[in-house]
Design an enzyme around this catalytic site. Structure first.
Site, PDB file in Angstrom:
ATOM      1  N   GLU A  70      -1.138  -8.784   4.805  1.00 18.61           N
ATOM      2  CA  GLU A  70      -1.002  -8.903   6.269  1.00 18.61           C
ATOM      3  C   GLU A  70      -2.354  -8.791   6.973  1.00 18.61           C
ATOM      4  O   GLU A  70      -2.473  -9.133   8.145  1.00 18.61           O
ATOM      5  CB  GLU A  70      -0.012  -7.853   6.799  1.00 18.61           C
ATOM      6  N   CYS A 113       0.835  -1.194   0.000  1.00 19.90           N
ATOM      7  CA  CYS A 113       0.000   0.000   0.000  1.00 19.90           C
ATOM      8  C   CYS A 113       0.879   1.257   0.000  1.00 19.90           C
ATOM      9  O   CYS A 113       1.579   1.510  -0.957  1.00 19.90           O
ATOM     10  CB  CYS A 113      -0.979  -0.050   1.167  1.00 19.90           C
ATOM     11  N   HIS A 168      -3.521  -5.760   0.848  1.00 19.40           N
ATOM     12  CA  HIS A 168      -2.912  -5.994   2.161  1.00 19.40           C
ATOM     13  C   HIS A 168      -2.889  -7.474   2.529  1.00 19.40           C
ATOM     14  O   HIS A 168      -3.812  -7.949   3.195  1.00 19.40           O
ATOM     15  CB  HIS A 168      -3.712  -5.249   3.238  1.00 19.40           C
TER      16      HIS A 168
END
Lengths: 80, 220
Positions: free
Chosen positions: B196, B86, B194
């Site tokens: 994560e 990002c 994302h």
């Protein structure tokens, strides 16, 4: 010495914000408006005495930080 | 696996990324402040999401010129893996470690939802554990994820198999639906989604896990 840097998107790079402004102008009845562009202006006060040196310094600032050469072009004007 | 996550003022996914790495690598992850210039020996550097320096000037522009990034560039040149997510992707393009640039989303809105994408190459340390052409869903949350590159640059990315992820439904106007790209040496990955935030079902999905597993397999 004062410097003024105008930063604009390179031709061909899509600017959705400018397009939206253009559409909004049309919706207000302003006819015949084309190619709206949105520029960023950065003004600087410089301690330089020499105009050429000032221009060179601002050019280096543009290359290293103020503009992203991948998507932007810039023009510099110096006022003594 | 020796991994680190860098924090800039305004980073807000740094902890999430460190937690995901620690969970998947089963090793502590070093936390690095943007003014640090001495990095420990590392296999992987994570550049997290967020709004570094308030997105001032251009997204990622100020962070890309912070002291730690000179060291990141040196390590990347030596082959250390660098993962930018990002805002981290924006930082890597601004730093010149990845080609192209990320502009305002085509729809001008902030896009915050889970999007479907395809793993476009399994040939990288980040994607080796995905099935080839795997379809996955990962969260995106960005205002400036519209990937743009000139025609020659795009052709080069495609010819060299450097598109890592491609949106199946394009949320931001990115050229060729590009969601993530690899460096020429394939050891730097920038991606807007994302991974994560998708490491366990409780978070809404675990499609991000194979990315960390790939790194574990390739680097540990």
């Amino acid at each position: 010495m004062k410097a003024r840097v105008e930063i604009s998107l390179r031709p061909g790079v899509l600017d959705p914000e400018a397009q939206t402004i253009e559409r909004s102008l049309a919706s207000l009845g302003f006819e015949g408006v084309e190619h709206v562009r949105r520029l960023k202006v950065i003004e600087l006060d410089l301690a330089h005495q020499d105009r050429a040196a000032a221009e060179k310094a601002v050019e280096a600032m543009c290359e290293r930080l103020l503009a992203n050469p991948v998507i932007e072009t810039y023009s510099i004007s110096i006022d003594a | 696996m020796r991994a680190a996550v860098i924090t800039f003022p305004g980073s807000n996914c740094d902890r999430d990324l460190a937690v995901a790495m620690e969970r998947c690598f089963d090793k502590p992850v070093a936390r690095i402040w943007h003014q640090d210039t001495d990095l420990p020996p590392l296999d992987l550097i994570g550049i997290p999401g967020g709004f570094s320096f308030g997105d001032y000037l251009r997204c990622g522009a100020i962070a890309a010129r912070s002291p730690v990034m000179r060291e990141v560039a040196r390590q990347a040149a030596r082959g250390v893996a660098v993962l930018g997510i990002c805002n981290g992707f924006q930082v890597l393009t601004e730093a010149g470690l990845l080609p192209g640039a990320l502009l305002r989303n085509a729809g001008l809105g902030f896009v915050c939802r889970t999007v479907a994408m395809q793993v476009a190459t399994a040939s990288s340390p980040f994607t080796g554990s995905f099935a080839a052409d795997a379809r996955i869903a990962l969260p995106v949350a960005h205002h400036d994820g519209n990937y743009q590159i000139d025609e020659d640059g795009l052709k080069r990315l495609e010819d060299e198999d450097r598109v890592a992820f491609r949106y199946l439904e394009n949320p931001n106007g990115s050229m060729a639906g590009i969601a993530g790209v690899l460096s020429e040496q394939r050891n730097v990955l920038g991606m807007m989604p994302h991974p994560e935030r998708a490491i366990e079902p409780l978070l809404g999905g675990s499609d991000g896990l194979p990315l960390f597993r790939s790194l574990m397999g390739a680097l540990a």
